[in-house]
Structures are given as C-alpha cells and as structure tokens.
Design an enzyme around this catalytic site. Structure first.
Site, mmCIF file in Angstrom:
data_model
loop_
_atom_site.group_PDB
_atom_site.id
_atom_site.type_symbol
_atom_site.label_atom_id
_atom_site.label_comp_id
_atom_site.label_asym_id
_atom_site.label_seq_id
_atom_site.Cartn_x
_atom_site.Cartn_y
_atom_site.Cartn_z
ATOM 1 N N CYS A 8 0.741 -1.111 0.082
ATOM 2 C CA CYS A 8 0.071 0.120 0.143
ATOM 3 C C CYS A 8 0.961 1.202 -0.020
ATOM 4 O O CYS A 8 2.242 1.064 0.192
ATOM 5 C CB CYS A 8 -0.794 0.009 1.267
ATOM 6 S SG CYS A 8 -0.197 0.076 2.634
ATOM 7 N N PRO A 9 0.185 2.358 -0.254
ATOM 8 C CA PRO A 9 1.001 3.602 -0.366
ATOM 9 C C PRO A 9 2.209 3.816 0.767
ATOM 10 O O PRO A 9 3.214 4.192 0.420
ATOM 11 C CB PRO A 9 0.302 4.856 -0.639
ATOM 12 C CG PRO A 9 -1.039 3.992 -1.143
ATOM 13 C CD PRO A 9 -1.139 2.621 -0.513
#
Length: 497
Positions: free
Chosen positions: A9-10
């Site tokens: 994920c970011p």
C-alpha cells in the site's frame, strides 16, 4: 491450490499487512494455501523462488508497482487493489482460482509489465499506482523532517521566547553554530535540528518525482525523475511541478529505453544514453517551458491559504476532514494528507500560518474514525460482533496514533454505515480545529506529538467532539438496522401463523 501473493500500500504500514492476513485466512477457509510477500515500509519479506515455482497462481494486491514482478512471470495472475484484498478476500481468492483454470499467464520481462487485462490495470489505475509509489517513498522524509522541524520550534520557544526564533537566524549564523557547536545551548540545538529537518524536507519533491518515474520506467526513470524534481524546487514549482516531472520523466525514459539501437550501443544505454537524454529533456521542460507558470500557480495557492479566515477556513477544515474520513487511508484520504504535509515544506512561515492549521485539522480528522468505532463498540456492545469488539479495543490506540486504517475492519463488515458515520465525525473535527485555531508543525504522531500542537486542549476537544459524532451516528444507524430486522422477523412469524 497453492497461491503466492504480494501486498503493498502507499504507506506500507497498515493495508499491506491487513491484506496479507485477509488473503491467508480466506485461502485457508477455501482449502487453499496462500503465501504472501509483504512489500511494506520496513522492507520486503521475499517469498523463496522454490515456493513461487510450486505455486499454481499469483495474486498482486497492490496500489504500487510490484517489486521483482519478473519472478512471477509465466504464472496465471490477477491484480487487484490492496483495499479490495482487505474487504473482499474470498472473492479475490475465487478470481485467482478462475485465473488458474483459464490459464492466463504473465509474460516474462524485467521491466514493469501489465499483470492483467482487467479493470484493475486500466490506465487510471496504473497512474494511481505510479503516483502512490512516489508518495510512499516521500512519506518517511516527511515524517523525519517534519518532526525534527517541530522539535526545533519547540526548543526555540524556550531558547528565544517565541516559536519563530530559529527561523529568523541567518545562514551566516547557522554556519557559525555548525562550526562552533555548544552542547549545552538550546539555541544551537534548535538551529541544528531545524537545518537537519529542512534538509530532509528538501528531498520531498525530488523523491516524489524520482519514484513516480521509477514506477513507470524502472531504474532508467530515477535520474531524470530526481533531476526534474530538483528543477521544480529551483524554480519554485514545488509539489505540483514534481508531480508533472515525475510522469514526464518516467514516460520519456521508458520511450528512450525502447529505442532499437545497435548491439554495441545497447550496453551503454542505461548508464549513459537514457539518463543523459531524459535529464536534458526534463531540465529544458521544467526550467525553460513550464516551471515559471507552475511556480506562479503555487504562489497564488499559498497566498490564498494565508488569506483564509473566518468561515472560509472553517469550510476548508470541514472539506479536508470529510476527505480524511471518506475512505480510511485510501486515495481520497491520501490526497488530503499530502495537501497538508506539502504545506509544511514551505519555509519561513509564522507559527500560526494557515498551512499549520491545515495540518492540525487533517491529523485530528484522521484520528476520529477508529476512535469513534472504539467508543461505539464499547458503549453499545450488542450492536457489534465479538471480533468487532476486539478490534474496537485496538482501535483506541490506532486512533490516538493517527492511524485511520484502524476503522477498516468495521467498514469491511458494514461499509456504508461506517463510512457515513466516519465522514460526519471527521468533518466536524476538521471544522472545529480550524475554528479553534489549533496548529501543528509535525506531519504525524497523533496524541504523541501533543507538545508540538498549538492550542492542544482545544485540539483534543475537537477530536472528542468528532469521535462522539461518529460513535453516535454508527449506533443510530446500526440500531435502525436491528429494529428493521426485528420487525421483518415479527412480520414473517405472523404470516407463517
């Protein structure tokens, strides 16, 4: 069946590991074996090649470009967003089984390749992944630089009797301090911490630009991406300029890398030709063509923020708060957060500037959803499952630490009620923080950076108000559902009689 998966994920903190756990549990429930490689902020826990070779299929649950994608070439593969793996792991497993049955495999290649022809890899999805890759590499610089600058401000309050003292020190004074540092001087410590934090912040735009380009073109994109980001800083184009140069550098480097060249030239392409030509092109683009107009736009935005007051700034707080509560760490949440942290990178601001109020509003609003779910699951336990009540206990700490993802287990089980409640409470908190004039010069930390918050009591009051709104809303909505279910059961019983 045997599956291998990659989750990322970011930020590489919450969603990455929640997706891994969800896929493993869903696989076991369906009778399959799932081994997940987490590409998180603390590094990559790589799957052994022997396990990959024995796997029937591959699952990419990622909002970023997967590292080492070529290891999985030749295997039937599906690609989904990381949030979908958290919310619908059973469906993702079913899709992976279907992909194995259909025999859809990925091509072997060392450069980034599409992993699926489905909607998950549409043009907009790939652009989002590339953008989030840049943001994910930028966030550690934000955290380190922002907290160092915040501590230097706190020391300056003591050393100079005002929060702006360290900023007013000239460059010549800083050089004098560096060459003759006094361990016992708070003023010297403040200057050194401020300079170190500013150095970390100086990398924000180049890192953002460089790793967007990296996500597009792999290593050939790094040099022009960093050069473009540095050029954006030089001309004052800032964050927006870094975004544009990241994409431009990535696609330019990718295009050059695909040129058909003589075998003798091929060896020097990645180390000489691609970085030389792509850096030259991006330098001209930013320094000569688009840099100044973007700088003027950024200057106008800064002036607008500094001029906000009264109802305008409260409305902005409501909007940013609603964005923070809308998807619990997803792209909308990240847009609001990135807007706030890039404001912190502006140097020479007064301690009560609008940028610092924005950062306070965004962090406070991001704390509300998990705290609201924790409160609701504590005061009305019967409305929540035993698993949700256990998650509620953990959500107290997650919310206090500004980890919005702590509310995701609740949203996965009851999406619209939780999201509506979260938006309502977060919007209230964002507006109140702006109205109260609380400020924050640190980009993260929740209650653990309370000494760095301006008007801390009112900040906590705003968080408490939003938490109560979220908890009250989810209790009302869940109670309405429970009442409706009882009425339907009673009507069915009467009809049966």
């Amino acid at each position: 069946m045997k599956f291998v998966a990659v989750s990322s994920c970011p930020t590489g903190i919450a969603h990455t590991y929640m997706a891994a756990e969800a896929l493993e549990q869903a696989g076991r429930a369906a009778g399959h074996e799932v081994v997940v490689e987490t590409q998180g902020s603390i590094g990559t826990d790589e799957i052994p090649l022997s396990v990959i070779q024995d796997a029937d299929g591959v699952i990419f649950a990622a909002d970023l470009e997967v590292k080492g994608k070529e290891r999985f070439a030749g295997k039937p593969t599906i690609s989904v967003g990381v949030k979908r793996a958290v919310h619908e792991p059973a469906k993702v497993i079913d899709e992976a089984v279907a992909a194995v049955a259909s025999g859809v495999a990925t091509p072997a290649a060392s450069a980034p390749v599409p992993t699926s022809s489905g909607p998950a890899d549409s043009g907009l999805s790939r652009v989002r992944k590339q953008l989030m890759t840049g943001v994910s590499y930028m966030i550690p610089f934000v955290a380190a630089g922002g907290i160092l600058i915040a501590i230097s401000f706190m020391l300056a309050q003591v050393a100079w009797g005002g929060a702006e003292g360290a900023i007013e020190v000239t460059a010549a004074d800083q050089v004098a301090v560096f060459s003759d540092f006094d361990l016992g001087s708070l003023q010297h410590w403040s200057i050194v911490l401020l300079a170190t934090g500013q150095l970390a912040f100086g990398f924000l735009v180049p890192v953002l630009s460089g790793y967007i380009a990296f996500a597009i073109a792999d290593r050939p994109g790094l040099v022009p991406g960093f050069v473009g980001g540095a050029a954006s800083v030089l001309v004052g184009a800032g964050f927006l300029g870094g975004l544009l140069t990241g994409f431009a550098a990535g696609f330019l480097a990718l295009w050059i890398s695909r040129w058909k060249v003589h075998k003798g030239v091929r060896g020097i392409m990645p180390v000489v030709v691609i970085p030389l030509l792509s850096s030259l092109g991006i330098g001209i683009l930013m320094l000569v063509l688009i840099g100044r107009p973007i700088a003027a736009l950024m200057g106008g935005l800064t002036s607008w923020l500094e001029g906000l007051s009264g109802g305008s700034i409260v409305l902005l707080g409501v909007l940013l708060g609603a964005m923070m509560g809308s998807d619990l760490g997803g792209p909308i949440n990240k847009v609001a957060y990135t807007f706030a942290v890039t404001g912190l990178a502006t140097q020479g601001l007064a301690s009560d500037a609008a940028q610092y109020k924005i950062m306070a509003a965004v962090m406070a609003a991001g704390m509300v959803a998990p705290l609201g779910m924790a409160l609701a699951s504590t005061v009305r336990k019967k409305l929540f499952t035993p698993i949700e009540r256990e998650n509620g206990k953990a959500s107290w700490l997650l919310g206090a630490s500004f980890i919005s993802e702590g509310a995701i287990p609740f949203a996965a089980a009851d999406p619209w009620r939780v999201i509506v409640s979260s938006i309502a409470g977060s919007a209230v908190t964002g507006g109140l923080v702006m109205a109260f004039g609380s400020t924050l010069v640190a980009p993260h930390g929740g209650v653990w950076v309370l000494p760095l918050i301006g008007n801390p009591f009112l900040f906590l009051l705003a968080v408490a108000a939003g938490t109560c709104v979220t908890a009250g809303a989810i209790i009302v909505l869940k109670s309405m559902r429970a009442t409706s279910a009882v009425k339907e059961e009673a009507a069915a019983a009467v009809a049966a009689a």
